[in-house]
Design a protein around this motif. Sequence first.
Motif, PDB file in Angstrom:
ATOM      1  N   ILE A 192       0.842  -1.194   0.000  1.00 30.15           N
ATOM      2  CA  ILE A 192       0.000   0.000   0.000  1.00 30.15           C
ATOM      3  C   ILE A 192       0.876   1.242   0.000  1.00 30.15           C
ATOM      4  N   THR A 193       0.564   2.178  -0.895  1.00 31.61           N
ATOM      5  CA  THR A 193       1.273   3.444  -1.005  1.00 31.61           C
ATOM      6  C   THR A 193       0.432   4.527  -0.339  1.00 31.61           C
ATOM      7  N   VAL A 194       1.079   5.318   0.521  1.00 32.67           N
ATOM      8  CA  VAL A 194       0.370   6.380   1.234  1.00 32.67           C
ATOM      9  C   VAL A 194       0.985   7.736   0.891  1.00 32.67           C
ATOM     10  N   ASP A 195       0.191   8.797   1.107  1.00 30.36           N
ATOM     11  CA  ASP A 195       0.713  10.140   0.879  1.00 30.36           C
ATOM     12  C   ASP A 195       1.421  10.632   2.139  1.00 30.36           C
ATOM     13  N   ASN A 196       1.800  11.904   2.168  1.00 30.28           N
ATOM     14  CA  ASN A 196       2.556  12.462   3.290  1.00 30.28           C
ATOM     15  C   ASN A 196       1.797  12.445   4.608  1.00 30.28           C
ATOM     16  N   LEU A 228      -3.239   6.207  -1.188  1.00 29.68           N
ATOM     17  CA  LEU A 228      -3.505   6.814  -2.490  1.00 29.68           C
ATOM     18  C   LEU A 228      -4.209   5.790  -3.373  1.00 29.68           C
ATOM     19  N   LEU A 229      -5.471   6.031  -3.666  1.00 33.72           N
ATOM     20  CA  LEU A 229      -6.241   5.077  -4.451  1.00 33.72           C
ATOM     21  C   LEU A 229      -5.699   4.910  -5.866  1.00 33.72           C
ATOM     22  N   SER A 230      -5.160   5.970  -6.431  1.00 29.98           N
ATOM     23  CA  SER A 230      -4.643   5.870  -7.797  1.00 29.98           C
ATOM     24  C   SER A 230      -3.445   4.923  -7.888  1.00 29.98           C
ATOM     25  N   ASN A 245      -2.968   2.441  -5.633  1.00 30.91           N
ATOM     26  CA  ASN A 245      -3.347   1.189  -4.987  1.00 30.91           C
ATOM     27  C   ASN A 245      -4.506   0.499  -5.699  1.00 30.91           C
ATOM     28  N   ALA A 246      -4.616   0.706  -7.002  1.00 29.07           N
ATOM     29  CA  ALA A 246      -5.735   0.133  -7.762  1.00 29.07           C
ATOM     30  C   ALA A 246      -5.730  -1.388  -7.704  1.00 29.07           C
ATOM     31  N   GLY A 247      -4.556  -1.993  -7.738  1.00 25.65           N
ATOM     32  CA  GLY A 247      -4.467  -3.453  -7.655  1.00 25.65           C
ATOM     33  C   GLY A 247      -4.961  -3.974  -6.326  1.00 25.65           C
ATOM     34  N   CYS A 248      -4.641  -3.267  -5.265  1.00 28.34           N
ATOM     35  CA  CYS A 248      -5.092  -3.648  -3.926  1.00 28.34           C
ATOM     36  C   CYS A 248      -6.609  -3.539  -3.825  1.00 28.34           C
ATOM     37  N   VAL A 249      -7.156  -2.443  -4.304  1.00 25.85           N
ATOM     38  CA  VAL A 249      -8.605  -2.226  -4.237  1.00 25.85           C
ATOM     39  C   VAL A 249      -9.331  -3.285  -5.057  1.00 25.85           C
ATOM     40  N   THR A 250      -8.826  -3.571  -6.240  1.00 26.23           N
ATOM     41  CA  THR A 250      -9.433  -4.596  -7.090  1.00 26.23           C
ATOM     42  C   THR A 250      -9.394  -5.956  -6.401  1.00 26.23           C
ATOM     43  N   GLY A 251      -8.263  -6.291  -5.819  1.00 28.09           N
ATOM     44  CA  GLY A 251      -8.132  -7.567  -5.119  1.00 28.09           C
ATOM     45  C   GLY A 251      -9.071  -7.679  -3.934  1.00 28.09           C
TER      46      GLY A 251
END
Length: 138
Positions: free
Chosen positions: A62-66, A71-73, A75-81
């Motif tokens: 998972i990639t996060v902002d500051n 960040l949903l853009s 983490n699309a693979g994570c959300v899809t999974g």
Amino acid sequence: AVVSTQSGHSAGNLVFLCLTFCLIAPFKKLRKKEMTLIQLSLIVTLILGYVSFIIVSGSTKITVDNSGNPLLSLNAGCVTGVVISQYFFLSAFFWMGCTAWTFVNKIARALKNYGKTDKYYFYKCAAISWICPIIFPV
């Protein structure tokens, strides 16, 4: 450590689900029974759910902002999974509902419905169990 523990439990469940499927599915006489078809469908749904969970939990970062928000853009693979895993587990919930309804019809209403069968009952359960869960993850 939490993810690997959960994946370990899922892998253990997956082994026994596959074993159960392999012990029941080869027997044509058993596959003709309505309740067995419903239970095999539940097993297949759980197998697919656990496989998708193991794949998502093992391959997702998972990639996060500051500020620490994901960040949903990115983490699309994570959300899809997660949506796919949730769909399969919701579908399993609906298959369990069909199992419960079948038990009620066979036990509690045995005398009232004696001799009456719905030859499309399994197809109705399949339609409910595969289509209704689409509503919730979306």
